[in-house]
Design an enzyme around this catalytic site. Sequence first.
Site, mmCIF file in Angstrom:
data_model
loop_
_atom_site.group_PDB
_atom_site.id
_atom_site.type_symbol
_atom_site.label_atom_id
_atom_site.label_comp_id
_atom_site.label_asym_id
_atom_site.label_seq_id
_atom_site.Cartn_x
_atom_site.Cartn_y
_atom_site.Cartn_z
ATOM 1 N N GLU A 124 41.034 32.834 43.171
ATOM 2 C CA GLU A 124 41.865 33.309 44.341
ATOM 3 C C GLU A 124 41.303 34.571 44.993
ATOM 4 O OE1 GLU A 124 44.778 31.925 45.657
ATOM 5 O OE2 GLU A 124 43.996 30.428 44.309
ATOM 6 N N TYR A 125 40.713 35.316 44.421
ATOM 7 C CA TYR A 125 39.872 36.631 44.680
ATOM 8 C C TYR A 125 38.845 36.013 45.502
ATOM 9 C CZ TYR A 125 36.551 40.421 44.633
ATOM 10 O OH TYR A 125 35.616 41.408 45.065
ATOM 11 N N LEU A 126 37.926 35.103 45.199
ATOM 12 C CA LEU A 126 36.804 34.543 45.853
ATOM 13 C C LEU A 126 37.211 33.943 47.168
ATOM 14 C CD1 LEU A 126 34.570 33.447 42.931
ATOM 15 C CD2 LEU A 126 34.222 35.572 44.353
ATOM 16 N N ALA A 128 39.845 34.620 48.799
ATOM 17 C CA ALA A 128 40.188 35.576 49.904
ATOM 18 C C ALA A 128 38.938 36.155 50.337
ATOM 19 C CB ALA A 128 41.047 36.846 49.052
ATOM 20 N N LYS A 129 37.913 36.407 49.413
ATOM 21 C CA LYS A 129 36.733 37.159 50.153
ATOM 22 C C LYS A 129 36.141 36.232 51.017
ATOM 23 C CE LYS A 129 35.393 40.636 49.174
ATOM 24 N NZ LYS A 129 35.623 41.978 49.861
#
Length: 216
Positions: A124-126, A128-129
């Site tokens: 999820e973080y990647l 978003a990035k």
Amino acid sequence: MENILVAGANGTTGKKIVNLLKESQYFNPIAMVRKEEQKAFFEAKKIDTVLGDLEGDVSQVFNITNKIDKVLFAAGSGGKKVVEVDQEGAKHLIDASNKNNVKKFVMLSSMGADQPEKAEQLQEYLKAKHNADEYLKSSGLTYSIVRPGALTNNELTNEIELEEKLNKSGEISRNDVAQTLVRTLNDEIANNATFEIIKGNTLIGDALNKVSTVKA
């Protein structure tokens, strides 16, 4: 001297970036912080500060006496609000930078952000990035997107391995990441380029010059 707005200035890497900018003969840092009580740390060092919340309207951070020439985005939610901060917060600042004729926007991204769907962790973080990076690429701003491997708190080596795509994992110290980001602010370095970095054996300046030559 150029005024550099640092989003995420109060973070571990952000503080290193601000200190490097303060020591530079070319740049003047403007630390963007979210809370009033965070300003004291920077003001004690005679570093300009501005209040701004990436989850809201950030246009007011540009309404300061010193015109902001460039932006360095080093903010992160620590995995708690990846969409709100890492993705949408970045977009808010990109939009505001466009409206205020910022000359360059340097994005601290992450290795794996090019293909977040293939990640075994932090998907999820990647994602978003990835979305923030793609938004920056299409913004019309001059940009550099820096994607480091796993961050450590080791000492500065001033040496890295850099490629558009490294095709391997690795780690790198926050000190070397901060040094790379600050050097990337230079007008002649890595314009409209995206690249990955891990610890290596090439001087940061030499590695960045290679990017500039490839992308010229």
